[in-house]
Design a protein around this motif. Structure first.
Motif, PDB file in Angstrom:
ATOM      1  N   MET A   1      -8.108  46.663 -33.732  1.00 52.04           N
ATOM      2  CA  MET A   1      -7.726  46.453 -32.336  1.00 52.04           C
ATOM      3  C   MET A   1      -8.741  45.536 -31.676  1.00 52.04           C
ATOM      4  N   GLU A   2      -8.257  44.669 -30.807  1.00 48.04           N
ATOM      5  CA  GLU A   2      -9.137  43.859 -29.976  1.00 48.04           C
ATOM      6  C   GLU A   2      -9.103  44.465 -28.581  1.00 48.04           C
TER       7      GLU A   2
ATOM      8  N   VAL B   1      -7.747  55.633 -27.664  1.00 45.54           N
ATOM      9  CA  VAL B   1      -7.469  54.372 -27.000  1.00 45.54           C
ATOM     10  C   VAL B   1      -6.048  54.412 -26.439  1.00 45.54           C
ATOM     11  N   PRO B   2      -5.859  54.209 -25.132  1.00 41.70           N
ATOM     12  CA  PRO B   2      -4.505  54.127 -24.582  1.00 41.70           C
ATOM     13  C   PRO B   2      -3.830  52.839 -25.057  1.00 41.70           C
ATOM     14  N   LEU B   3      -2.612  52.952 -25.557  1.00 42.55           N
ATOM     15  CA  LEU B   3      -1.929  51.788 -26.138  1.00 42.55           C
ATOM     16  C   LEU B   3      -1.539  50.742 -25.104  1.00 42.55           C
TER      17      LEU B   3
ATOM     18  N   VAL C   1      -6.456  46.482 -23.872  1.00 42.14           N
ATOM     19  CA  VAL C   1      -6.086  46.294 -25.286  1.00 42.14           C
ATOM     20  C   VAL C   1      -5.371  44.964 -25.411  1.00 42.14           C
ATOM     21  N   LYS C   2      -5.956  44.042 -26.176  1.00 45.39           N
ATOM     22  CA  LYS C   2      -5.399  42.699 -26.302  1.00 45.39           C
ATOM     23  C   LYS C   2      -4.479  42.555 -27.506  1.00 45.39           C
ATOM     24  N   SER C   3      -4.851  43.127 -28.642  1.00 46.86           N
ATOM     25  CA  SER C   3      -3.985  43.000 -29.826  1.00 46.86           C
ATOM     26  C   SER C   3      -4.247  44.153 -30.789  1.00 46.86           C
TER      27      SER C   3
END
Length: 118
Positions: A38-39, A83-85, A90-92
């Motif tokens: 995740m980014e 981490v909330p989606l 959240v970038k990618s």
């Protein structure tokens, strides 16, 4: 006529669907046991996103409040991260390997892999 509780829950469900339609992003399909990257922006003003690689311990599907639980290592220390989606930070999300625990041979048969953490 419907009882007030049913009207209220129907209205709340409709509001949640509208909220999800506003924030929805087409993330790749992943489940517990997959390795993902995740980014994530650490702060709103951060210049570059931070890359976080980890094993998906579980996924919580609750509309716009959906989140994923990652097991990752930070400087050699094991860490569990929620981490909330649909957060704007959240970038990618990319799937590195499906069924990482079994080296891609078969899927994990559990919804949540908390036993790996304990």
């Amino acid at each position: 006529t419907r009882p007030p509780a049913r009207k209220a829950s129907a209205l709340l469900g409709q509001l949640q669907k509208e909220a999800l339609a506003k924030v929805h992003r087409p993330w790749p399909d992943f489940k517990a046991g997959d390795a993902i990257e995740m980014e994530i922006l650490v702060d709103v003003d951060a210049p570059k996103p931070q890359k976080v690689k980890g094993l998906v311990l579980g996924r919580r599907n609750r509309g716009a409040d959906s989140s994923v639980q990652l097991f990752c290592r930070v400087m050699g220390t094991p860490m569990r991260r929620h981490v909330p989606l649909y957060s704007p930070l959240v970038k990618s999300i990319t799937v590195l390997q499906k069924a990482w625990l079994t080296k891609g041979k078969k899927r994990v048969k559990r919804r949540n892999l908390d036993y790996l953490w304990k």
